[in-house]
Design a protein around this motif. Structure first.
Motif, PDB file in Angstrom:
ATOM      1  N   GLY A 119       0.776  -1.281   0.039  1.00  0.00           N
ATOM      2  CA  GLY A 119      -0.104   0.085  -0.035  1.00  0.00           C
ATOM      3  C   GLY A 119       0.818   1.158   0.063  1.00  0.00           C
ATOM      4  O   GLY A 119       1.966   1.281  -0.266  1.00  0.00           O
ATOM      5  N   ARG A 120       0.267   2.289   0.417  1.00  0.00           N
ATOM      6  CA  ARG A 120       0.716   3.561   0.513  1.00  0.00           C
ATOM      7  C   ARG A 120       0.833   4.263   1.916  1.00  0.00           C
ATOM      8  O   ARG A 120      -0.168   4.314   2.574  1.00  0.00           O
ATOM      9  CB  ARG A 120       0.221   4.815  -0.449  1.00  0.00           C
ATOM     10  CG  ARG A 120       0.767   5.848  -0.724  1.00  0.00           C
ATOM     11  CD  ARG A 120       0.057   6.966  -1.472  1.00  0.00           C
ATOM     12  NE  ARG A 120       0.791   7.535  -1.987  1.00  0.00           N
ATOM     13  CZ  ARG A 120       1.227   7.364  -3.560  1.00  0.00           C
ATOM     14  NH1 ARG A 120       0.513   6.329  -4.205  1.00  0.00           N
ATOM     15  NH2 ARG A 120       1.941   8.036  -4.133  1.00  0.00           N
ATOM     16  N   LEU A 121       2.121   4.456   2.138  1.00  0.00           N
ATOM     17  CA  LEU A 121       2.676   4.979   3.557  1.00  0.00           C
ATOM     18  C   LEU A 121       2.746   6.405   3.373  1.00  0.00           C
ATOM     19  O   LEU A 121       3.827   6.932   2.496  1.00  0.00           O
ATOM     20  CB  LEU A 121       4.005   4.278   3.989  1.00  0.00           C
ATOM     21  CG  LEU A 121       4.314   5.009   5.374  1.00  0.00           C
ATOM     22  CD1 LEU A 121       3.346   4.744   6.219  1.00  0.00           C
ATOM     23  CD2 LEU A 121       5.905   4.333   5.586  1.00  0.00           C
ATOM     24  N   ASN A 122       2.329   7.313   3.956  1.00  0.00           N
ATOM     25  CA  ASN A 122       2.334   8.829   3.703  1.00  0.00           C
ATOM     26  C   ASN A 122       2.689   9.365   5.341  1.00  0.00           C
ATOM     27  O   ASN A 122       2.442   8.986   6.458  1.00  0.00           O
ATOM     28  CB  ASN A 122       0.838   9.418   3.421  1.00  0.00           C
ATOM     29  CG  ASN A 122       0.657   9.418   2.181  1.00  0.00           C
ATOM     30  OD1 ASN A 122       1.374   9.380   1.243  1.00  0.00           O
ATOM     31  ND2 ASN A 122      -0.579   8.758   2.038  1.00  0.00           N
ATOM     32  N   SER A 123       4.070  10.091   5.005  1.00  0.00           N
ATOM     33  CA  SER A 123       4.222  10.987   6.390  1.00  0.00           C
ATOM     34  C   SER A 123       3.361  12.248   6.605  1.00  0.00           C
ATOM     35  O   SER A 123       2.891  12.600   5.566  1.00  0.00           O
ATOM     36  CB  SER A 123       5.827  11.557   6.227  1.00  0.00           C
ATOM     37  OG  SER A 123       6.637  10.671   5.948  1.00  0.00           O
TER      38      SER A 123
END
Length: 147
Positions: A119-123
């Protein structure tokens, strides 16, 4: 007189302990939880390069919640993660928030199978999702874990 006031409380004790006995027979971990809970390792790839991560995840089927720890293996920073997890038979969707102490530091939205999390990890900086990373983690056993 004080003994009369205590009698109703004493009478409730066996009833309440019966509830505990009934609950004690429930399996604390379901078969699905046993299948999905575990440790996953892999990489997040984004604007700052390729960074190794470890996710230790615990799924609770009754509440459809996932909790765990996301560890950046390069910087050794650990983030507690919590959020929704919806299982659909062969895969599930994760929507997690990551915290460093009480500060919201990351979001993760992705898919999970029994052997992989993607998936997508966002800071999160100043309450906004920035610096997206594509995260791919594979299930590992205790023997395969990186030091």
């Amino acid at each position: 007189m004080p003994a009369r006031r205590l009698f109703p409380l004493l009478a409730l004790t066996p009833l309440l302990s019966g509830c505990t006995l009934l609950g004690g027979e429930l399996t604390p971990v379901t078969a699905l939880e046993r299948q999905l809970n575990g440790t996953f390792e892999g990489y997040a790839t984004g604007v700052t390069g390729r960074v190794p991560y470890r996710l230790t995840l615990v799924y609770t089927q009754r509440s459809a919640q996932a909790t765990g720890v996301l560890l950046n293996l390069q910087s050794r920073k650990a983030y507690s993660v919590t959020g929704r997890f919806t299982w659909g038979g062969q895969s599930g969707s994760l929507d997690l928030n990551g915290y460093e102490g009480s500060a919201w530091r990351a979001t993760f939205r992705g898919e999970m199978t029994a052997g992989q999390v993607t998936g997508r990890l966002n800071s999160v900086v100043l309450g906004r999702e920035v610096l997206p990373f594509n995260l791919t983690l594979n299930r590992v056993t205790d023997l395969e874990r990186a030091p």
